[in-house]
Design an enzyme around this catalytic site. Structure first.
Site, PDB file in Angstrom:
ATOM      1  N   HIS A 177     110.554  20.441  60.127  1.00  0.00           N
ATOM      2  CA  HIS A 177     109.893  21.392  61.023  1.00  0.00           C
ATOM      3  C   HIS A 177     108.756  20.765  61.824  1.00  0.00           C
ATOM      4  O   HIS A 177     108.140  19.799  61.401  1.00  0.00           O
ATOM      5  CB  HIS A 177     109.293  22.552  60.211  1.00  0.00           C
TER       6      HIS A 177
ATOM      7  N   ASP B  91     117.387  26.482  58.954  1.00  0.00           N
ATOM      8  CA  ASP B  91     117.370  25.029  58.823  1.00  0.00           C
ATOM      9  C   ASP B  91     118.754  24.393  58.953  1.00  0.00           C
ATOM     10  O   ASP B  91     118.854  23.192  59.185  1.00  0.00           O
ATOM     11  CB  ASP B  91     116.717  24.611  57.503  1.00  0.00           C
TER      12      ASP B  91
END
Length: 192
Positions: free
Chosen positions: A61, A169
């Site tokens: 991230h 994700d």
């Protein structure tokens, strides 16, 4: 605290000075003065905590400018493999990573500067992960690189078939398809 430099400039591992006796232990988990002197001047504005179980992988991230974040991360229960990937265009270490095992026993902390993607994999039955951020979370600025991108060469210490990822994700791009919003020459710390 001892600051350990890594292969990528600006990414450091921090080992606190621990005082222990028969009663237990004590250490300063953060000192603004010492961090400013030994790592860089910074103003952390938000603390976060997550709990995850074995096999959970979070990341990789980052937040897009102008909401970029540096993170100072640590584990207070269990163990994780923590990773920072350089995503600054023009950087001599673009696409390279630093990985460090953070555990409740080693008390290590990992500083991930702005311009890096960050992720971790839980190696213990359960892990409690805490981190400081130098900018507030901005959901509209969320970005990511696939945590399973084999071109990054990251050994997550978890069999891929045991990895537990969020739906979000699983949708991040591979590095080769990624157009980074960061460059080596941009001022990622405009407040300084």
């Amino acid at each position: 605290m001892e600051v350990i430099k890594t292969a990528i400039d600006g990414v450091v591992i921090i080992e606190p000075r621990i005082f222990g006796d028969a009663r237990g232990y004590f250490f300063e988990s953060f000192s603004q003065r010492e961090f400013d002197e030994k790592v860089r001047k910074i103003n952390f504005v938000q603390d976060n905590e997550s709990m995850s179980t074995y096999g959970v992988m979070r990341g990789l991230h980052f937040q897009r400018p102008p909401f970029t974040q540096s993170k100072l991360v640590r584990v207070v229960k269990g163990a994780v493999l923590d990773v920072a990937v350089d995503i600054r265009k023009g950087s001599p270490t673009y696409g390279q990573h630093v990985a460090v095992e953070l555990t409740a026993d080693n008390h290590r902390q990992f500083f991930v500067p702005r311009g890096f993607a960050h992720g971790f994999a839980v190696l213990s039955d359960e892990a409690i992960f805490q981190y400081k951020c130098d900018n507030f979370y901005a959901p509209q600025a969320d970005g990511g690189i696939s945590i399973l991108d084999s071109s990054l060469g990251i050994d997550w210490h978890i069999p891929t078939e045991k990895a537990l990822l969020s739906e979000k994700d699983t949708k991040h791009e591979l590095l080769k398809d990624f157009d980074s919003p960061f460059s080596i020459d941009m001022n990622l710390y405009p407040e300084l």
